[in-house]
Design a protein around this motif. Sequence first.
Motif, PDB file in Angstrom:
ATOM      1  N   LEU A  81       5.688  63.985  19.354  1.00 53.39           N
ATOM      2  CA  LEU A  81       6.202  64.091  21.220  1.00 53.39           C
ATOM      3  C   LEU A  81       6.866  65.072  21.721  1.00 53.39           C
ATOM      4  O   LEU A  81       6.788  65.060  22.810  1.00 53.39           O
ATOM      5  CB  LEU A  81       6.740  62.712  21.029  1.00 53.39           C
ATOM      6  CG  LEU A  81       5.642  61.240  21.171  1.00 53.39           C
ATOM      7  CD1 LEU A  81       6.215  60.702  21.036  1.00 53.39           C
ATOM      8  CD2 LEU A  81       4.450  62.047  22.205  1.00 53.39           C
ATOM      9  N   ALA A  82       8.222  65.838  20.841  1.00 51.83           N
ATOM     10  CA  ALA A  82       8.845  66.717  21.153  1.00 51.83           C
ATOM     11  C   ALA A  82       8.665  67.713  21.961  1.00 51.83           C
ATOM     12  O   ALA A  82       8.613  68.383  22.484  1.00 51.83           O
ATOM     13  CB  ALA A  82       9.294  67.338  19.924  1.00 51.83           C
ATOM     14  N   ILE A  83       7.255  67.647  21.283  1.00 50.75           N
ATOM     15  CA  ILE A  83       6.212  69.345  21.651  1.00 50.75           C
ATOM     16  C   ILE A  83       5.857  68.970  22.525  1.00 50.75           C
ATOM     17  O   ILE A  83       5.566  69.747  23.807  1.00 50.75           O
ATOM     18  CB  ILE A  83       5.600  70.287  20.211  1.00 50.75           C
ATOM     19  CG1 ILE A  83       6.701  70.270  19.238  1.00 50.75           C
ATOM     20  CG2 ILE A  83       4.229  71.136  20.680  1.00 50.75           C
ATOM     21  CD1 ILE A  83       5.084  70.575  17.572  1.00 50.75           C
ATOM     22  N   GLU A  84       4.560  67.826  22.623  1.00 52.90           N
ATOM     23  CA  GLU A  84       4.170  67.963  23.426  1.00 52.90           C
ATOM     24  C   GLU A  84       4.612  67.757  24.967  1.00 52.90           C
ATOM     25  O   GLU A  84       4.235  68.154  26.238  1.00 52.90           O
ATOM     26  CB  GLU A  84       3.221  66.155  23.840  1.00 52.90           C
ATOM     27  CG  GLU A  84       2.689  65.372  24.468  1.00 52.90           C
ATOM     28  CD  GLU A  84       2.743  64.167  24.800  1.00 52.90           C
ATOM     29  OE1 GLU A  84       2.566  63.234  25.237  1.00 52.90           O
ATOM     30  OE2 GLU A  84       1.767  63.577  23.093  1.00 52.90           O
ATOM     31  N   ASN A  85       6.347  67.219  25.256  1.00 55.72           N
ATOM     32  CA  ASN A  85       6.417  66.831  26.392  1.00 55.72           C
ATOM     33  C   ASN A  85       7.527  68.174  26.568  1.00 55.72           C
ATOM     34  O   ASN A  85       7.672  68.908  27.430  1.00 55.72           O
ATOM     35  CB  ASN A  85       7.905  65.962  26.461  1.00 55.72           C
ATOM     36  CG  ASN A  85       7.764  64.330  26.800  1.00 55.72           C
ATOM     37  OD1 ASN A  85       7.523  63.959  27.614  1.00 55.72           O
ATOM     38  ND2 ASN A  85       6.787  63.856  25.097  1.00 55.72           N
ATOM     39  N   LEU A  86       8.121  68.896  25.601  1.00 59.81           N
ATOM     40  CA  LEU A  86       8.626  70.549  25.617  1.00 59.81           C
ATOM     41  C   LEU A  86       7.360  71.409  27.026  1.00 59.81           C
ATOM     42  O   LEU A  86       7.380  72.257  27.467  1.00 59.81           O
ATOM     43  CB  LEU A  86       8.747  71.208  24.661  1.00 59.81           C
ATOM     44  CG  LEU A  86       9.437  72.502  24.756  1.00 59.81           C
ATOM     45  CD1 LEU A  86      10.320  72.442  24.947  1.00 59.81           C
ATOM     46  CD2 LEU A  86       9.784  73.033  23.592  1.00 59.81           C
ATOM     47  N   GLN A  87       6.340  71.329  26.753  1.00 60.03           N
ATOM     48  CA  GLN A  87       4.636  72.609  26.737  1.00 60.03           C
ATOM     49  C   GLN A  87       5.198  71.922  28.219  1.00 60.03           C
ATOM     50  O   GLN A  87       4.691  72.793  28.695  1.00 60.03           O
ATOM     51  CB  GLN A  87       3.738  71.489  25.746  1.00 60.03           C
ATOM     52  CG  GLN A  87       2.628  72.867  26.560  1.00 60.03           C
ATOM     53  CD  GLN A  87       2.787  73.684  26.155  1.00 60.03           C
ATOM     54  OE1 GLN A  87       2.143  73.204  24.695  1.00 60.03           O
ATOM     55  NE2 GLN A  87       2.370  75.002  26.757  1.00 60.03           N
ATOM     56  N   GLN A  88       5.214  70.738  28.947  1.00 53.47           N
ATOM     57  CA  GLN A  88       4.847  70.719  30.549  1.00 53.47           C
ATOM     58  C   GLN A  88       6.375  71.696  30.826  1.00 53.47           C
ATOM     59  O   GLN A  88       5.576  72.963  31.871  1.00 53.47           O
ATOM     60  CB  GLN A  88       5.467  69.230  30.538  1.00 53.47           C
ATOM     61  CG  GLN A  88       4.320  67.860  29.421  1.00 53.47           C
ATOM     62  CD  GLN A  88       2.497  68.439  31.112  1.00 53.47           C
ATOM     63  OE1 GLN A  88       2.899  68.930  32.191  1.00 53.47           O
ATOM     64  NE2 GLN A  88       1.816  68.416  29.482  1.00 53.47           N
ATOM     65  N   PRO A  89       7.916  71.723  31.201  1.00 53.45           N
ATOM     66  CA  PRO A  89       8.473  72.774  31.574  1.00 53.45           C
ATOM     67  C   PRO A  89       8.035  74.064  31.219  1.00 53.45           C
ATOM     68  O   PRO A  89       8.041  75.002  32.224  1.00 53.45           O
ATOM     69  CB  PRO A  89      10.071  72.191  30.682  1.00 53.45           C
ATOM     70  CG  PRO A  89       9.682  71.526  29.663  1.00 53.45           C
ATOM     71  CD  PRO A  89       8.485  71.148  29.987  1.00 53.45           C
ATOM     72  N   ILE A  90       7.024  74.431  30.053  1.00 53.33           N
ATOM     73  CA  ILE A  90       7.097  75.724  29.372  1.00 53.33           C
ATOM     74  C   ILE A  90       5.845  76.275  30.297  1.00 53.33           C
ATOM     75  O   ILE A  90       5.537  77.621  30.936  1.00 53.33           O
ATOM     76  CB  ILE A  90       6.055  75.538  28.434  1.00 53.33           C
ATOM     77  CG1 ILE A  90       8.470  75.861  27.195  1.00 53.33           C
ATOM     78  CG2 ILE A  90       5.658  77.472  27.396  1.00 53.33           C
ATOM     79  CD1 ILE A  90       8.191  76.217  26.118  1.00 53.33           C
ATOM     80  N   ASN A  91       4.642  74.945  30.952  1.00 55.46           N
ATOM     81  CA  ASN A  91       3.728  75.286  32.092  1.00 55.46           C
ATOM     82  C   ASN A  91       4.209  75.719  33.174  1.00 55.46           C
ATOM     83  O   ASN A  91       3.518  76.172  34.112  1.00 55.46           O
ATOM     84  CB  ASN A  91       2.640  74.692  32.135  1.00 55.46           C
ATOM     85  CG  ASN A  91       1.582  73.962  30.029  1.00 55.46           C
ATOM     86  OD1 ASN A  91       1.807  75.077  29.949  1.00 55.46           O
ATOM     87  ND2 ASN A  91       1.202  73.247  30.527  1.00 55.46           N
ATOM     88  N   LEU A  92       5.787  75.020  33.467  1.00 49.78           N
ATOM     89  CA  LEU A  92       5.846  75.315  34.420  1.00 49.78           C
ATOM     90  C   LEU A  92       6.272  76.661  34.973  1.00 49.78           C
ATOM     91  O   LEU A  92       6.596  77.456  36.080  1.00 49.78           O
ATOM     92  CB  LEU A  92       6.966  73.927  35.394  1.00 49.78           C
ATOM     93  CG  LEU A  92       5.798  72.746  35.488  1.00 49.78           C
ATOM     94  CD1 LEU A  92       7.086  71.754  35.599  1.00 49.78           C
ATOM     95  CD2 LEU A  92       5.406  72.818  36.923  1.00 49.78           C
ATOM     96  N   ASN A  93       7.634  76.828  33.554  1.00 47.77           N
ATOM     97  CA  ASN A  93       8.131  77.876  33.970  1.00 47.77           C
ATOM     98  C   ASN A  93       8.998  78.687  32.474  1.00 47.77           C
ATOM     99  O   ASN A  93       8.923  78.431  32.394  1.00 47.77           O
ATOM    100  CB  ASN A  93       9.713  77.673  34.590  1.00 47.77           C
ATOM    101  CG  ASN A  93      10.657  79.110  34.952  1.00 47.77           C
ATOM    102  OD1 ASN A  93      10.522  80.205  34.126  1.00 47.77           O
ATOM    103  ND2 ASN A  93      11.577  78.989  35.518  1.00 47.77           N
TER     104      ASN A  93
END
Length: 256
Positions: A215-227
Motif C-alpha cells: 500500500l505504501a508503493i501503491e499510494n506513492l506511485q500516485q504523486p510520482i505520476n503527478l510530479n
Amino acid sequence: MFNLLQPIVEFYTNYKDTINNLLSGAFPAIVGYFGWLIWRHRQRRIPEKSYQALKIKPDDYEAWYNGGNALVNLGKLEEAIASYDQALKIKPDDHQAWYNRGIALRNLERLEEAIASYDQAVSIKPDYHEPWYNRGIALGNLGRLEEAIASYDQALEIKPDYHEAWYNRGIALFNLARLEETIASFEQATKIKPDKGQAWYNKACCYGLLGNVDLAIENLQQPINLNPDKYREMAKTDTDFDNIREDRQFQDLISP
C-alpha cells in the motif's frame, strides 16, 4: 530633405510580420498588467472614499467594513483590523466582519486573537464553514491538535467535500500518531481532489510507518505520476519509509 520617419517605415516594412506577432502575443499580458494597475488603483481609492464617507457619517458601517477589506488587500493589516473593529461596534452581529478580522489577525500571526474572532463568527453563523476551517489551522499552529481536529470536523459537517479540511485534519491526526485515522482523512482528500499529490504522498508515508509495503508503493506511485522529480527526491530521504526502504519494489519506484 532627410525624412526622419523613413528608417522607421523601412524597418517596419521589412519586419512587420515579426513585430505584429510579438505584439499579438504580448497583448493579453499588457491588458492583464493594466487591468491589475486599475484594480490596484481602485483598491487604494476605496479607503479614501470610505474616509470621506465617514467624515459625513461616522457611524457608516459599510464604509468601515469596505475600508477594512481594501486595507487587507493593500497589506495594511493593523489598519484593517482597526477598521473592522469600528464596523463591529456599529454592527456586532456581522459574522463576515468577524471572519475577515480573524484572517487579518492570522496573517499577523496573532493566532489566539484570530481564534477569538473566528469564535465570534461561528457563534453568529454556525453553518459558516470557513471560520471553522481557519480556526482549525490556527489551533493546529498552536499545537492544540485535538481542538483543531474538532474544528475541521465542524467544517466538514457543513461542507463534506472540502478537501483542504480533510487534508489538514489528516496532518493533525498524523502529528498525534493516529495513523489509521490519518489514512482515512487523506483518503477523503484524494477522493475529492485526485491530483492532490501531497495527500497521496502523506498516505504513503503512513503505510511506510506501518510497514505495509504494497500500500505504501501503491499510494506513492500516485504523486510520482503527478510530479516524478519532486516526490522521488522526497521519498529518497524521508525517514517515514525506513521500514520499507530496502524493499526492491520501493527502490525501483524511487529510482528514475
